[in-house]
Enzyme design. Structure first.
Site, PDB file in Angstrom:
ATOM      1  N   LYS A  75      54.081  71.183  60.133  1.00 30.50           N
ATOM      2  CA  LYS A  75      53.982  69.987  59.307  1.00 30.50           C
ATOM      3  C   LYS A  75      55.225  69.857  58.438  1.00 30.50           C
ATOM      4  O   LYS A  75      55.817  70.855  58.000  1.00 30.50           O
ATOM      5  CB  LYS A  75      52.730  70.044  58.426  1.00 30.50           C
ATOM      6  CG  LYS A  75      51.426  70.099  59.221  1.00 30.50           C
ATOM      7  CD  LYS A  75      51.193  68.806  59.990  1.00 30.50           C
ATOM      8  CE  LYS A  75      49.958  68.888  60.882  1.00 30.50           C
ATOM      9  NZ  LYS A  75      50.176  69.693  62.088  1.00 30.50           N
ATOM     10  N   ASP A  76      55.613  68.606  58.183  1.00 34.03           N
ATOM     11  CA  ASP A  76      56.823  68.335  57.419  1.00 34.03           C
ATOM     12  C   ASP A  76      56.706  68.830  55.984  1.00 34.03           C
ATOM     13  O   ASP A  76      55.609  68.915  55.414  1.00 34.03           O
ATOM     14  CB  ASP A  76      57.121  66.839  57.401  1.00 34.03           C
ATOM     15  CG  ASP A  76      57.524  66.319  58.766  1.00 34.03           C
ATOM     16  OD1 ASP A  76      57.973  67.124  59.590  1.00 34.03           O
ATOM     17  OD2 ASP A  76      57.370  65.109  58.996  1.00 34.03           O
ATOM     18  N   LYS A  77      57.861  69.080  55.390  1.00 33.35           N
ATOM     19  CA  LYS A  77      57.903  69.475  53.981  1.00 33.35           C
ATOM     20  C   LYS A  77      57.533  68.312  53.077  1.00 33.35           C
ATOM     21  O   LYS A  77      56.719  68.466  52.153  1.00 33.35           O
ATOM     22  CB  LYS A  77      59.307  69.988  53.627  1.00 33.35           C
ATOM     23  CG  LYS A  77      59.464  70.330  52.154  1.00 33.35           C
ATOM     24  CD  LYS A  77      60.895  70.721  51.807  1.00 33.35           C
ATOM     25  CE  LYS A  77      61.033  70.987  50.303  1.00 33.35           C
ATOM     26  NZ  LYS A  77      62.431  71.302  49.920  1.00 33.35           N
TER      27      LYS A  77
END
Length: 392
Positions: A75-77
């Site tokens: 998952k993206d930051k």
């Protein structure tokens, strides 16, 4: 690279940028925890933290090694994300050390097996778009709901290709050097090259479907340099995205076994009813290639010398589910909710609606780069497609 988008509606204008306040994602597990077993399943909420960084925090807090921590996706930051992780139950007491402003441990349960990459039913998103009028927001919701039945191309999102959108170039150099990969960074770069080739292939397939849908048989045959008889046969298929002899298909939702398309018209009916989907190539070792006409469309975007990573087949067409929208007229904003299959990018749906790139920095591909990436291979022509049809 700017992918080909589905046409047939006026593009939507809105502002999108990714942040922890505006971008929420939650994993949908493939199976619920068993409630017993030798593993802990952790449900964790993270903010402004990449999955890689969270893994590092888990290691330091519990003393577990990276290989002992299971997870199903990345998952993206720049998001608020709920993810699931597993680790051996003997580390349960050490979970008290997991204290940080950006991490919240929501649930702990027991399970019999560790999580593996891809073990998801999908991901649920809630995204805020602004600078959109209430009337346009209502129209956007209507168009997005149409995608629930018609589907969209499953492009890799711009996030896959680094901040400048060109990490695939480094990946190509590494992949074609023949050297053994060192570390996760080199693997990610080569994976970006695989993803770039997939996106190029899919963009050409969408472009061909667009031409077939909007031009006469004679015009389409001239534009694509394909036989008119092939154009005529493709136009009889229901739905927008056209199938070809030799495409590799799989049943949905949970079919894993690939099978070859032998009757494109019959399979197209099942495809439009979402009973099967078509897959595209991620070149590498131990992977099936398409056959017949479909192989001619795939070959220009294959790297048959890529042996640094295993290959795979990725669904080329997906359908969003459970789509809803909440219009916020006072803010000229729209809160959009939907679910996508595992591996699909939320920004891909948004870019189909906007029909433009939403990457923070514009991508640019020169003609020279495009021709090099095709590795000197030519697109399918009237001659080679008709020859293949005769061979069958």
């Amino acid at each position: 690279m700017q992918p080909t988008h589905i046409e047939g509606f006026k593009p939507f204008s809105f502002r999108f940028y990714q942040s922890v306040e505006r971008f929420h994602v939650e994993e949908i597990p493939l199976n619920p925890p068993t409630g017993r077993g030798e593993y802990l399943r952790l449900k964790i909420l993270k903010r402004d933290l990449s999955t890689w960084r969270l893994l590092s925090v888990l290691q330091k807090a519990t003393g577990a090694q990276e290989r002992q921590i299971g997870y199903a996706g990345l998952k993206d930051k720049a998001a608020t994300a709920i993810q699931y992780f597993t680790l051996p139950a003997r580390y349960e007491k050490e979970l008290k050390n997991l204290k940080t402003e950006r991490i919240e441990l929501l649930e702990v349960s027991r399970d019999r097996t560790p999580l593996k990459m891809g073990a998801l039913r999908g991901n649920r998103f809630r995204i805020l778009l602004d600078r959109i009028t209430p009337s346009e927001a209502e129209r956007l919701i209507g168009q997005a709901k149409k995608f629930e039945s018609s589907g969209i191309p499953n492009y890799f999102g711009y996030q896959r290709f680094g901040e400048d959108g060109r990490s695939w170039e480094q990946g190509r150099q590494i992949a074609q050097s023949g050297k053994r990969l060192k570390g996760s960074r080199e693997k990610l770069l080569v994976a970006a090259w695989q993803s770039y080739l997939f996106n190029r292939w899919l963009s050409e397939r969408v472009r061909a479907s667009q031409i077939i849908a909007t031009q006469s048989e004679a015009e389409a045959a001239k534009s694509l340099q394909w036989p008119e008889e092939l154009i005529r046969a493709l136009r009889t298929q229901p739905g927008f995205f056209k199938l070809f002899q030799g495409d590799l298909l799989r049943k949905v939702p949970d079919g894993q076994k690939l099978f070859s398309c032998r009757d494109p018209l019959q399979d197209a009916h099942a495809f439009t009813r979402n009973r099967l989907t078509v897959t595209g190539l991620l070149p590498g070792t131990k992977v099936w290639r398409a056959r017949s006409d479909a192989r001619h469309l795939e070959a220009p975007w294959d790297d048959e010398e890529l042996t640094a990573l295993p290959g795979d087949r990725r669904d080329a067409w997906i359908r969003p589910e459970n789509l809803n929208g909440k219009i916020l007229p006072d803010q000229e904003a729209l809160e959009l909710e939907f679910a996508l299959p595992p591996g699909a990018y939320a920004t891909t749906l948004l870019e189909e609606l906007a029909q433009r790139s939403l990457a923070p920095k514009p991508e640019s591909d020169s003609k020279k780069t495009e021709s090099q990436s095709a590795q000197g291979k030519t697109a399918p022509t009237r001659k080679n497609l008709s020859r293949k049809r005769r061979e069958r």
